[in-house]
Write a protein that holds these residues in place. Structure first.
Motif, PDB file in Angstrom:
ATOM      1  N   LYS A   5      23.093 -35.850  75.003  1.00 33.86           N
ATOM      2  CA  LYS A   5      22.575 -35.173  75.840  1.00 33.86           C
ATOM      3  C   LYS A   5      23.174 -33.651  75.701  1.00 33.86           C
ATOM      4  N   GLU A   7      23.147 -29.418  75.917  1.00 37.89           N
ATOM      5  CA  GLU A   7      22.882 -28.091  76.632  1.00 37.89           C
ATOM      6  C   GLU A   7      22.681 -26.941  75.726  1.00 37.89           C
ATOM      7  N   GLY A   9      21.066 -23.281  74.333  1.00 36.81           N
ATOM      8  CA  GLY A   9      20.888 -21.787  74.535  1.00 36.81           C
ATOM      9  C   GLY A   9      22.412 -21.127  74.268  1.00 36.81           C
ATOM     10  N   SER A 378      11.801 -18.971  74.567  1.00 38.88           N
ATOM     11  CA  SER A 378      12.763 -19.786  74.103  1.00 38.88           C
ATOM     12  C   SER A 378      12.049 -21.271  74.263  1.00 38.88           C
ATOM     13  N   LYS A 380      11.719 -24.989  75.422  1.00 36.71           N
ATOM     14  CA  LYS A 380      12.270 -25.434  76.729  1.00 36.71           C
ATOM     15  C   LYS A 380      12.831 -26.905  76.814  1.00 36.71           C
ATOM     16  N   ALA A 381      13.917 -27.297  77.196  1.00 35.22           N
ATOM     17  CA  ALA A 381      14.295 -28.427  77.220  1.00 35.22           C
ATOM     18  C   ALA A 381      13.661 -29.488  77.470  1.00 35.22           C
ATOM     19  N   THR A 382      13.861 -30.740  76.895  1.00 28.70           N
ATOM     20  CA  THR A 382      12.627 -32.066  77.287  1.00 28.70           C
ATOM     21  C   THR A 382      13.499 -33.225  76.993  1.00 28.70           C
ATOM     22  N   THR A 383      13.138 -34.340  77.179  1.00 25.72           N
ATOM     23  CA  THR A 383      13.583 -35.667  76.726  1.00 25.72           C
ATOM     24  C   THR A 383      12.813 -36.199  75.591  1.00 25.72           C
ATOM     25  N   LYS A 403      16.485 -23.583  75.966  1.00 27.92           N
ATOM     26  CA  LYS A 403      17.076 -23.471  77.372  1.00 27.92           C
ATOM     27  C   LYS A 403      17.002 -24.548  78.086  1.00 27.92           C
ATOM     28  N   GLY A 404      18.282 -25.096  78.876  1.00 26.00           N
ATOM     29  CA  GLY A 404      18.447 -26.107  79.701  1.00 26.00           C
ATOM     30  C   GLY A 404      19.061 -27.256  78.872  1.00 26.00           C
ATOM     31  N   THR A 405      18.838 -28.382  79.546  1.00 23.98           N
ATOM     32  CA  THR A 405      19.442 -29.437  78.985  1.00 23.98           C
ATOM     33  C   THR A 405      18.580 -30.558  78.353  1.00 23.98           C
ATOM     34  N   SER A 406      18.565 -30.951  77.277  1.00 22.89           N
ATOM     35  CA  SER A 406      17.691 -32.043  76.465  1.00 22.89           C
ATOM     36  C   SER A 406      18.314 -33.179  76.192  1.00 22.89           C
TER      37      SER A 406
END
Length: 435
Positions: A5, A7, A9, A378, A380-383, A403-406
């Protein structure tokens, strides 16, 4: 199945020490089978693939003693040859690509070597013809059980010969060299691989009593000897990991110092990243990457045409870093064509980067055109799921810049090649958690 997991950026900062070289370790560890005397090896990376090979050697009867982190002694004075014909060996050997390199030493010293068709990365076809054709050239009899995918070679005594390899395979060259050092007479290997890791193997074998000349060139001449003795060996830092950290620093606009990189063994790696506009500074034997707060611009050729980065046998650019270069290019100013010549399935992970907002045109299984964002938008966060070691680390770098949590699944693939990567990244400020 474990997961990262991340975070993204965040800027990172600090020093990072590269691990010992994975691809060197797989060769060097197999070479301990060539002598009954004790061999001491330092800077062994604590990663899944290497640990699997050490376990395989133990089951073969090698006495393994851990001295300290990364340092072991090995003594192959009581080899358990019947293990090679067991069902358990077929399972153990199949789980590791590097297991193919036990065949050369076993054939040279004991007159027989067996291996199931090895596993490893899903990056495309990787033939074993070079290995076995080399053994046949040295006088071995070859057989293959198609139903069980089981290879075998046997010989009363290997005899030196001249051979021209059909490809400059690193593992193929290593395997043939290890077989030839105990062969009768002189062996000449033309179109040999000449990577630093293969040079390391040859230097180690020479310290053990082998007679190998032409080290570092594509023609190796090996005068066979009757036996080899023990030695002590320290492995090079992993050039693929060094390239990964250069890419990580650029993508996260971070100031990083990569320690003790063995600059003289990096070949084209620093210059390829410089062509992407990344500042790679030499400080003694360290690499310093300043924070690229204004981004980085891809160079074009002198006639103005688009830059192409492609892989080639050493001293060309290593295929293991093309995935990193591709990710780094997604945030550059300008465009680059990535040409993966050696493996036909290694670029398929780009669909994950496209999901993250990268501008990539996959031309065919071997070529991708990357149009950089110049950090104006930027990723983008993804799975996502890691398909192989190098694509896995590339997706991890993308996630750390996004940016965000992947979330990255199947991180066992990353663990196969990178030692305690989450701990080491946290030490320089990364927000990464193993679940």
């Amino acid at each position: 199945m474990s997961t990262f997991k991340i975070e993204g950026g965040h800027q990172l900062k600090g020093e990072i020490q590269p691990q010992g070289a994975k691809n060197e370790a797989l060769q060097i560890l197999c070479a301990v089978l060539l002598t009954p005397e004790k061999v001491t090896i330092h800077n062994i990376p604590d990663i899944v693939d290497v640990n699997k090979l050490i376990k395989l050697l133990e089951k073969l009867g090698v006495k393994v003693n851990k001295l300290a982190h990364g340092s072991y002694t090995f003594q192959a004075d009581e080899i358990n040859l019947p293990y090679l014909k067991t069902e358990q060996f077929k399972i153990d050997g199949r789980g590791l690509r590097g297991s193919i390199m036990i065949v050369g030493p076993l054939l040279a010293r004991f007159g027989q070597g067996f291996i199931p068709k090895p596993g490893g990365d899903k990056i495309g076809r990787r033939r074993l013809d070079t290995h076995f054709q080399g053994f046949i050239n040295l006088g071995a009899n070859f057989r293959y059980n198609r139903e069980e995918h089981f290879y075998g070679v046997e010989a009363d005594k290997l005899k030196g010969t001249y051979m021209l390899l059909d490809e400059a395979s690193v593992t193929g060259t290593a395997n043939i060299v290890m077989a030839a050092v105990l062969a009768e007479g002189t062996t000449t290997i033309y179109n040999a691989a000449c990577e630093p890791y293969l040079q390391q193997l040859c230097k180690m074998l020479n310290r053990m009593g082998a007679k190998i000349s032409g080290v570092g060139s594509n023609m190796l001449i090996i005068e066979g000897v009757d036996s080899l003795g023990g030695t002590e060996h320290t492995m090079l830092p992993d050039m693929i990991e060094i390239g990964s950290w250069i890419g990580l620093a650029a993508m996260t606009k971070s100031e990083l110092t990569i320690k003790n990189v063995s600059w003289d063994d990096l070949g084209l790696i620093p210059n390829v990243f410089r062509k992407l506009g990344i500042i790679v500074e030499r400080q003694g034997d360290d690499i310093h990457i300043p924070a690229h707060t204004d981004g980085y611009e891809i160079q074009s050729y002198i006639d103005g045409s688009i830059l192409t980065v492609s892989d080639a046998p050493w001293p060309g650019f290593t295929p293991d870093l093309l995935s990193i270069v591709l990710v780094v290019a997604t945030q550059a100013r300008g465009s680059v064509l990535i040409h993966q010549k050696m493996f036909e399935s290694r670029l398929f992970f780009v669909d994950k980067l496209i999901d993250m907002g990268a501008k990539i045109i996959l031309c065919d299984p071997h070529r991708a055109n990357v149009i950089g964002h110049d950090f104006k938008s930027s990723l983008k966060a993804t799975t996502m799921t890691s398909p192989d070691i190098r694509a896995g680390i590339s997706l991890l770098i993308a996630a750390l810049s996004a940016k965000g949590t992947s979330t990255i699944h199947n991180i066992e693939q990353i663990d196969r090649g990178y030692e305690r990567i989450d701990e080491r990244l946290r030490a320089i400020g990364a927000k990464i958690e193993r679940i």
